[in-house]
Motif scaffolding. Sequence first.
Motif, PDB file in Angstrom:
ATOM      1  N   LEU A   1       0.846  -1.179   0.000  1.00 15.49           N
ATOM      2  CA  LEU A   1       0.000   0.000   0.000  1.00 15.49           C
ATOM      3  C   LEU A   1       0.889   1.238   0.000  1.00 15.49           C
ATOM      4  O   LEU A   1       2.055   1.176   0.412  1.00 15.49           O
ATOM      5  N   ILE A   2       0.343   2.366  -0.434  1.00 10.99           N
ATOM      6  CA  ILE A   2       1.116   3.610  -0.424  1.00 10.99           C
ATOM      7  C   ILE A   2       1.582   3.942   0.990  1.00 10.99           C
ATOM      8  O   ILE A   2       2.636   4.537   1.198  1.00 10.99           O
ATOM      9  N   TYR A   3       0.827   3.477   2.000  1.00  7.29           N
ATOM     10  CA  TYR A   3       1.152   3.762   3.399  1.00  7.29           C
ATOM     11  C   TYR A   3       2.335   2.929   3.912  1.00  7.29           C
ATOM     12  O   TYR A   3       2.864   3.201   4.987  1.00  7.29           O
ATOM     13  N   ASP A   4       2.719   1.909   3.154  1.00  6.58           N
ATOM     14  CA  ASP A   4       3.758   0.984   3.612  1.00  6.58           C
ATOM     15  C   ASP A   4       5.186   1.426   3.278  1.00  6.58           C
ATOM     16  O   ASP A   4       6.142   0.825   3.761  1.00  6.58           O
TER      17      ASP A   4
ATOM     18  N   LYS B   1       6.169  -0.360  -6.361  1.00  5.77           N
ATOM     19  CA  LYS B   1       4.832  -0.377  -6.928  1.00  5.77           C
ATOM     20  C   LYS B   1       3.868  -0.356  -5.747  1.00  5.77           C
ATOM     21  O   LYS B   1       3.997  -1.155  -4.823  1.00  5.77           O
ATOM     22  N   VAL B   2       2.929   0.584  -5.772  1.00  5.03           N
ATOM     23  CA  VAL B   2       2.049   0.758  -4.619  1.00  5.03           C
ATOM     24  C   VAL B   2       0.601   0.894  -5.080  1.00  5.03           C
ATOM     25  O   VAL B   2       0.323   1.179  -6.238  1.00  5.03           O
ATOM     26  N   LYS B   3      -0.300   0.683  -4.145  1.00  4.62           N
ATOM     27  CA  LYS B   3      -1.724   0.820  -4.447  1.00  4.62           C
ATOM     28  C   LYS B   3      -2.437   1.452  -3.266  1.00  4.62           C
ATOM     29  O   LYS B   3      -1.880   1.562  -2.168  1.00  4.62           O
ATOM     30  N   LEU B   4      -3.668   1.859  -3.507  1.00  6.10           N
ATOM     31  CA  LEU B   4      -4.547   2.349  -2.454  1.00  6.10           C
ATOM     32  C   LEU B   4      -5.503   1.228  -2.057  1.00  6.10           C
ATOM     33  O   LEU B   4      -5.902   0.438  -2.912  1.00  6.10           O
ATOM     34  N   PRO B   5      -5.868   1.141  -0.783  1.00 10.99           N
ATOM     35  CA  PRO B   5      -6.829   0.092  -0.380  1.00 10.99           C
ATOM     36  C   PRO B   5      -8.193   0.377  -0.994  1.00 10.99           C
ATOM     37  O   PRO B   5      -8.612   1.529  -1.102  1.00 10.99           O
ATOM     38  N   MET B   6      -8.888  -0.666  -1.416  1.00 13.30           N
ATOM     39  CA  MET B   6     -10.208  -0.535  -2.031  1.00 13.30           C
ATOM     40  C   MET B   6     -11.207  -1.414  -1.282  1.00 13.30           C
ATOM     41  O   MET B   6     -10.950  -2.601  -1.085  1.00 13.30           O
ATOM     42  N   ARG B   7     -12.331  -0.847  -0.892  1.00  9.21           N
ATOM     43  CA  ARG B   7     -13.353  -1.598  -0.166  1.00  9.21           C
ATOM     44  C   ARG B   7     -14.633  -1.788  -0.983  1.00  9.21           C
ATOM     45  O   ARG B   7     -15.425  -2.664  -0.695  1.00  9.21           O
TER      46      ARG B   7
ATOM     47  N   ALA C   1      -4.854  11.252  -3.330  1.00  7.30           N
ATOM     48  CA  ALA C   1      -4.688  10.423  -2.137  1.00  7.30           C
ATOM     49  C   ALA C   1      -3.211  10.115  -1.901  1.00  7.30           C
ATOM     50  O   ALA C   1      -2.728  10.142  -0.756  1.00  7.30           O
ATOM     51  N   MET C   2      -2.484   9.834  -2.967  1.00  4.61           N
ATOM     52  CA  MET C   2      -1.064   9.496  -2.826  1.00  4.61           C
ATOM     53  C   MET C   2      -0.231  10.720  -2.463  1.00  4.61           C
ATOM     54  O   MET C   2       0.680  10.635  -1.627  1.00  4.61           O
ATOM     55  N   LEU C   3      -0.534  11.848  -3.050  1.00  7.73           N
ATOM     56  CA  LEU C   3       0.221  13.059  -2.728  1.00  7.73           C
ATOM     57  C   LEU C   3      -0.034  13.499  -1.287  1.00  7.73           C
ATOM     58  O   LEU C   3       0.884  13.956  -0.599  1.00  7.73           O
ATOM     59  N   TYR C   4      -1.270  13.342  -0.822  1.00  8.03           N
ATOM     60  CA  TYR C   4      -1.547  13.760   0.552  1.00  8.03           C
ATOM     61  C   TYR C   4      -0.965  12.789   1.578  1.00  8.03           C
ATOM     62  O   TYR C   4      -0.608  13.193   2.685  1.00  8.03           O
ATOM     63  N   GLU C   5      -0.831  11.525   1.229  1.00  8.28           N
ATOM     64  CA  GLU C   5      -0.118  10.603   2.124  1.00  8.28           C
ATOM     65  C   GLU C   5       1.353  10.996   2.197  1.00  8.28           C
ATOM     66  O   GLU C   5       1.973  10.945   3.260  1.00  8.28           O
ATOM     67  N   THR C   6       1.914  11.402   1.055  1.00  3.19           N
ATOM     68  CA  THR C   6       3.298  11.876   1.039  1.00  3.19           C
ATOM     69  C   THR C   6       3.457  13.095   1.934  1.00  3.19           C
ATOM     70  O   THR C   6       4.384  13.185   2.745  1.00  3.19           O
ATOM     71  N   LEU C   7       2.528  14.032   1.799  1.00  4.87           N
ATOM     72  CA  LEU C   7       2.574  15.244   2.631  1.00  4.87           C
ATOM     73  C   LEU C   7       2.403  14.888   4.107  1.00  4.87           C
ATOM     74  O   LEU C   7       3.101  15.438   4.967  1.00  4.87           O
ATOM     75  N   ARG C   8       1.500  13.974   4.419  1.00  2.50           N
ATOM     76  CA  ARG C   8       1.272  13.569   5.815  1.00  2.50           C
ATOM     77  C   ARG C   8       2.544  13.037   6.445  1.00  2.50           C
ATOM     78  O   ARG C   8       2.894  13.384   7.570  1.00  2.50           O
ATOM     79  N   GLN C   9       3.266  12.192   5.688  1.00  2.00           N
ATOM     80  CA  GLN C   9       4.512  11.627   6.236  1.00  2.00           C
ATOM     81  C   GLN C   9       5.581  12.693   6.443  1.00  2.00           C
ATOM     82  O   GLN C   9       6.461  12.536   7.283  1.00  2.00           O
ATOM     83  N   ARG C  10       5.491  13.766   5.685  1.00  2.00           N
ATOM     84  CA  ARG C  10       6.528  14.807   5.766  1.00  2.00           C
ATOM     85  C   ARG C  10       6.233  15.876   6.789  1.00  2.00           C
ATOM     86  O   ARG C  10       7.099  16.686   7.090  1.00  2.00           O
ATOM     87  N   LEU C  11       5.002  15.911   7.306  1.00  2.00           N
ATOM     88  CA  LEU C  11       4.662  16.945   8.287  1.00  2.00           C
ATOM     89  C   LEU C  11       5.313  16.654   9.639  1.00  2.00           C
ATOM     90  O   LEU C  11       5.406  15.510  10.050  1.00  2.00           O
TER      91      LEU C  11
END
Length: 243
Positions: free
Chosen positions: A181-184, A213-219, A233-243
């Motif tokens: 996942l992108i979060y991993d 290679k990454v993906k977003l979780p899908m429900r 979603a991917m860019l904001y996860e990147t920003l979240r990790q950098r804050l």
Amino acid sequence: MEKTTFIYGIRAIIEAIESEKEISKVYLLKDGDGVLMQQLKNIARKNNITTSYVPIEKLNHLARGNHQGAVASISPIQFHSLEQILENIDGESKPLFLLLDGVTDVRNFGAIIRTAECTGVTAIVISEKGSAPVNAATVKTSVGAVFNIPICKVNHIKDAVFLMQAYGIKTAGANEKADDLIYDIDLNQPMAIVMGSEEKGINPSTLKILDHKVKLPMRGDIASLNVSVACGAMLYETLRQRL
């Protein structure tokens, strides 16, 4: 907002291309022929300019004069050199690049540009062929963000990936078959996010050389997101990790 400018006439368009104007697209009359028309087709092909063959009604709508079967749209922005941007990066910084492989819808492109600007993307990279043009619709959808973020063109996205890796920038591509996942993965480092088209995704030859290679979780039952939403979603996860 700066609007797309249209120029028309075969000689005028040839001269614009030869003087290295940023041509977004050339519209040519279906079944148009002649020596000059063939010369225009050749020079457009040589310079990797997107060409569309259209009926005369389309050309009459775009141009109010004697268009001679040819109309071209000029990009409202100047493109940047990716190499120059990479050369000027501070060694202590953590640049974030966004590589778009085959995003052709101008509204998706504009929305992506807007999100990229909001999340601190250093530059956006697109390919010469098979990419959405920067036109009035792109400018409008981006709410002017297109003027605030560098956009670079390369012959092929794979070229940009190799260049990123040469500069020590990790690459991560969106792929629904990915294990991670992108979060991993660690995004708090020099990074390039690669997004593919909604129809085909990232080119397989490009996907093969990426670091991640990454993906977003899908429900839900729908198997994919709109590319601009997934990119956000991917860019904001990147920003979240950098804050």
